[in-house]
Design an enzyme around this catalytic site. Structure first.
Site, PDB file in Angstrom:
ATOM      1  N   SER A   1       0.875  -1.234   0.215  1.00 51.59           N
ATOM      2  CA  SER A   1      -0.036   0.186  -0.036  1.00 51.59           C
ATOM      3  C   SER A   1       0.954   1.253   0.007  1.00 51.59           C
ATOM      4  CB  SER A   1      -0.804  -0.187   1.074  1.00 51.59           C
ATOM      5  OG  SER A   1      -1.967   0.855   1.015  1.00 51.59           O
ATOM      6  N   ASN A   2       0.399   2.228   0.475  1.00 46.35           N
ATOM      7  CA  ASN A   2       1.333   3.336   0.588  1.00 46.35           C
ATOM      8  C   ASN A   2       0.586   4.530   1.421  1.00 46.35           C
ATOM      9  OD1 ASN A   2      -0.930   5.191  -0.295  1.00 46.35           O
ATOM     10  ND2 ASN A   2      -0.746   4.154  -2.489  1.00 46.35           N
ATOM     11  N   ARG A   3       1.450   5.716   1.660  1.00 42.83           N
ATOM     12  CA  ARG A   3       0.973   6.809   2.735  1.00 42.83           C
ATOM     13  C   ARG A   3      -0.340   7.391   2.694  1.00 42.83           C
ATOM     14  NH1 ARG A   3       5.408  10.390   2.800  1.00 42.83           N
ATOM     15  NH2 ARG A   3       4.441  11.204   4.635  1.00 42.83           N
ATOM     16  N   SER A   4      -1.011   7.284   1.759  1.00 42.10           N
ATOM     17  CA  SER A   4      -2.376   7.846   1.888  1.00 42.10           C
ATOM     18  C   SER A   4      -3.351   7.604   2.827  1.00 42.10           C
ATOM     19  CB  SER A   4      -3.130   7.674   0.340  1.00 42.10           C
ATOM     20  OG  SER A   4      -4.354   8.306   0.526  1.00 42.10           O
TER      21      SER A   4
ATOM     22  N   ALA B   1      -4.716   7.236  -3.770  1.00 39.57           N
ATOM     23  CA  ALA B   1      -3.418   6.998  -4.164  1.00 39.57           C
ATOM     24  C   ALA B   1      -3.554   5.198  -4.326  1.00 39.57           C
ATOM     25  CB  ALA B   1      -2.558   7.479  -2.872  1.00 39.57           C
TER      26      ALA B   1
END
Ligand code: PMT
Length: 202
Positions: A12-15, A79
């Site tokens: 995943s990512n930091r969103s 994101a």
């Protein structure tokens, strides 16, 4: 979005979802019937929005295509995870005895490009560009490459704004216009963006 690797791990990512939720709230306050398509986040959805909860990019694509059929404006602030593992393990991948390992990835579909290139399509398809350098140049490439009407270019190398911050700033770009927006809360920024899009629509 999240892309599972095995039952306990994912990409995943930091969103945080804060920008997307602020846009949904601003759209509701402007009187729009609003569908909020959300990946896994820790936020209270604005009351009055139809909430569609998804996890993977494929799930977000399906929900977006269905919702876009009746939408005047589609905004993509998510994101989206661009790559997913070629296969998902049914069992936990063990680390014991593993010196190095590799993960094979394949590209995910481009959700907003598929909405912008569908027929019929929403009158306005609006993307966000998360960039760390040459922010406006890359945003303009995405505006053209994904057939968008607007793109909001934000600099995610600045940790005071963007990912997971309460604040954001950037430039709302179309083929004909460029509107810089100074640092403000995501709520205020979302109101300004929705106002600009409403004017364009009418
Ligand atoms: O969620 P927050 O913590 O509040 O942070 C806000 C934010 C930084 C995530 C937000 O402001 C933002 O920049 N969102 C876009 C993030 C992104 O994926 O940017 P991108 O430049 O990689 O993608 C460009 C556009 O294509 C975006 O509209 C994105 O939603 C869309 N996209 C990207 C990949 C893909 N497979 N499908 C898509 O639809």
């Amino acid at each position: 979005t999240r892309e599972p690797i095995c039952p306990v791990r994912y990409i995943s990512n930091r969103s945080s979802g804060k920008m997307g939720y602020a846009l949904a709230e601003a759209a509701l306050n402007a009187g729009a019937r609003t569908t909020l398509i959300s990946g896994p986040v820790h936020l209270e959805p604005p009351s009055g929005a139809t909430l569609l909860q998804v996890e993977t990019t494929e799930e977000m694509l399906a929900a977006s295509q269905a919702a876009a059929e009746t939408a005047d404006i589609f905004i993509g602030a998510a994101a989206v995870v661009d790559f997913k593992p070629t296969s998902v393990s049914d069992t936990k991948i063990k680390r014991e005895g593993v010196a190095t390992t590799t993960l094979d990835l394949v590209p995910n579909p481009d959700i907003i490009a598929s909405i912008a290139n569908s027929s019929p399509r929403p009158a306005l398809v609006v993307g966000f560009a998360a960039e760390t350098n040459d922010v406006e140049t890359y945003a303009r490439e995405k505006l053209r490459g994904k057939s968008l009407d607007f793109i909001f270019a934000n600099d995610v190398s600045n940790t005071a704004i963007g990912f997971d911050s309460e604040y954001n700033a950037g430039v709302l770009i179309s083929a004909e216009s460029e509107t810089p927006m100074q640092v403000s809360s995501k709520r205020v920024l979302a109101e300004t963006i929705i106002e600009a899009l409403s004017k364009q629509l009418s």
